[in-house]
Design a protein around this motif. Structure first.
Motif, PDB file in Angstrom:
ATOM      1  N   GLY A  13       0.812  -1.207   0.000  1.00 45.29           N
ATOM      2  CA  GLY A  13       0.000   0.000   0.000  1.00 45.29           C
ATOM      3  C   GLY A  13       0.849   1.263   0.000  1.00 45.29           C
ATOM      4  O   GLY A  13       0.496   2.260  -0.638  1.00 45.29           O
ATOM      5  N   GLY A  17       0.905   4.149  -2.823  1.00 45.92           N
ATOM      6  CA  GLY A  17       0.747   5.553  -2.461  1.00 45.92           C
ATOM      7  C   GLY A  17       1.894   6.417  -2.936  1.00 45.92           C
ATOM      8  O   GLY A  17       1.679   7.502  -3.492  1.00 45.92           O
ATOM      9  N   TYR A  32      -3.173  10.572  -6.793  1.00 46.30           N
ATOM     10  CA  TYR A  32      -2.895  10.356  -5.363  1.00 46.30           C
ATOM     11  C   TYR A  32      -4.026  10.954  -4.529  1.00 46.30           C
ATOM     12  O   TYR A  32      -4.487  10.342  -3.572  1.00 46.30           O
ATOM     13  CB  TYR A  32      -1.551  10.996  -5.000  1.00 46.30           C
ATOM     14  N   LEU A  35      -6.771   8.551  -4.619  1.00 49.63           N
ATOM     15  CA  LEU A  35      -6.484   7.378  -3.776  1.00 49.63           C
ATOM     16  C   LEU A  35      -6.847   7.635  -2.321  1.00 49.63           C
ATOM     17  O   LEU A  35      -7.384   6.759  -1.642  1.00 49.63           O
ATOM     18  CB  LEU A  35      -4.999   6.999  -3.881  1.00 49.63           C
ATOM     19  N   LEU A  36      -6.573   8.829  -1.838  1.00 45.38           N
ATOM     20  CA  LEU A  36      -6.789   9.145  -0.427  1.00 45.38           C
ATOM     21  C   LEU A  36      -8.162   9.744  -0.144  1.00 45.38           C
ATOM     22  O   LEU A  36      -8.537   9.911   1.017  1.00 45.38           O
ATOM     23  CB  LEU A  36      -5.719  10.133   0.061  1.00 45.38           C
ATOM     24  N   GLU A  54      -5.630  10.117   6.079  1.00 46.83           N
ATOM     25  CA  GLU A  54      -6.225   9.617   4.829  1.00 46.83           C
ATOM     26  C   GLU A  54      -5.383   8.481   4.260  1.00 46.83           C
ATOM     27  O   GLU A  54      -5.919   7.508   3.730  1.00 46.83           O
ATOM     28  CB  GLU A  54      -6.371  10.747   3.813  1.00 46.83           C
ATOM     29  N   HIS A  58      -6.343   4.439   3.447  1.00 47.79           N
ATOM     30  CA  HIS A  58      -5.925   3.672   2.256  1.00 47.79           C
ATOM     31  C   HIS A  58      -5.215   2.386   2.687  1.00 47.79           C
ATOM     32  O   HIS A  58      -5.462   1.315   2.129  1.00 47.79           O
ATOM     33  CB  HIS A  58      -5.027   4.547   1.376  1.00 47.79           C
ATOM     34  N   THR A  95      -9.753  -3.187  -7.802  1.00 47.36           N
ATOM     35  CA  THR A  95      -9.429  -1.816  -7.409  1.00 47.36           C
ATOM     36  C   THR A  95      -9.250  -0.896  -8.617  1.00 47.36           C
ATOM     37  O   THR A  95      -9.371   0.319  -8.480  1.00 47.36           O
ATOM     38  CB  THR A  95      -8.154  -1.770  -6.542  1.00 47.36           C
TER      39      THR A  95
END
Length: 143
Positions: A13, A17, A32, A35-36, A54, A58, A95
């Motif tokens: 992860g 990130g 990004y 993603l958060l 955040e 994730h 995902t």
């Protein structure tokens, strides 16, 4: 197995990130940020969270995937390394299309839903997540 799955999930992860953060900084495509992003989730989205919190949200998802992956590796220990790469890919595949609903639901500035370059970056990041899962689990399997 549970602990190994947590570690594999956190590492993978974090790789995802960092890759998406780097891509966002280089290209200004807000992958990004996407993603958060949790701003669309009732109650949680009403709070102004720090980037670290955040990122932890994730990582919770990444840890769940890591635990499932390591459980599969432990349960089906006879699977070859190549088959475990396929397992990592199948666990990660759901995902990738999440890009579309996450983008559509986002309140803050994220990529446009039809931004195929941003979707490409999102996909590459998640493929690297799957590779990271596989590499980490391969290292753990030898221990």
């Amino acid at each position: 197995m549970f602990y190994k799955g947590m570690v594999v999930g956190v590492i993978s992860g974090t790789v995802l990130g960092l890759i998406l953060k780097w891509i966002e900084q280089l290209t200004s495509k807000k992958v990004y940020t996407l993603l958060l992003n949790v701003d669309f989730i009732p109650f949680i989205g009403d709070i102004k969270w720090s980037e670290w919190i955040e990122f932890c949200f994730h990582l919770v998802i990444a840890v769940v995937i890591g635990i499932v992956f390591m459980w599969i590796q432990n349960r089906f220990h006879y699977l070859s390394s190549g088959r475990m790469l396929i397992v990592a890919t199948f666990l990660t595949l759901p995902t990738i299309p999440l890009y579309f609903p996450l983008t559509a639901l986002a309140i803050k500035d994220t990529p446009r839903i039809d931004d195929m370059l941003a979707f490409f970056y999102w996909t590459v990041g998640h493929i690297l997540f799957a590779l990271s899962l596989w590499i980490c689990s391969f290292i753990y399997k030898s221990r």
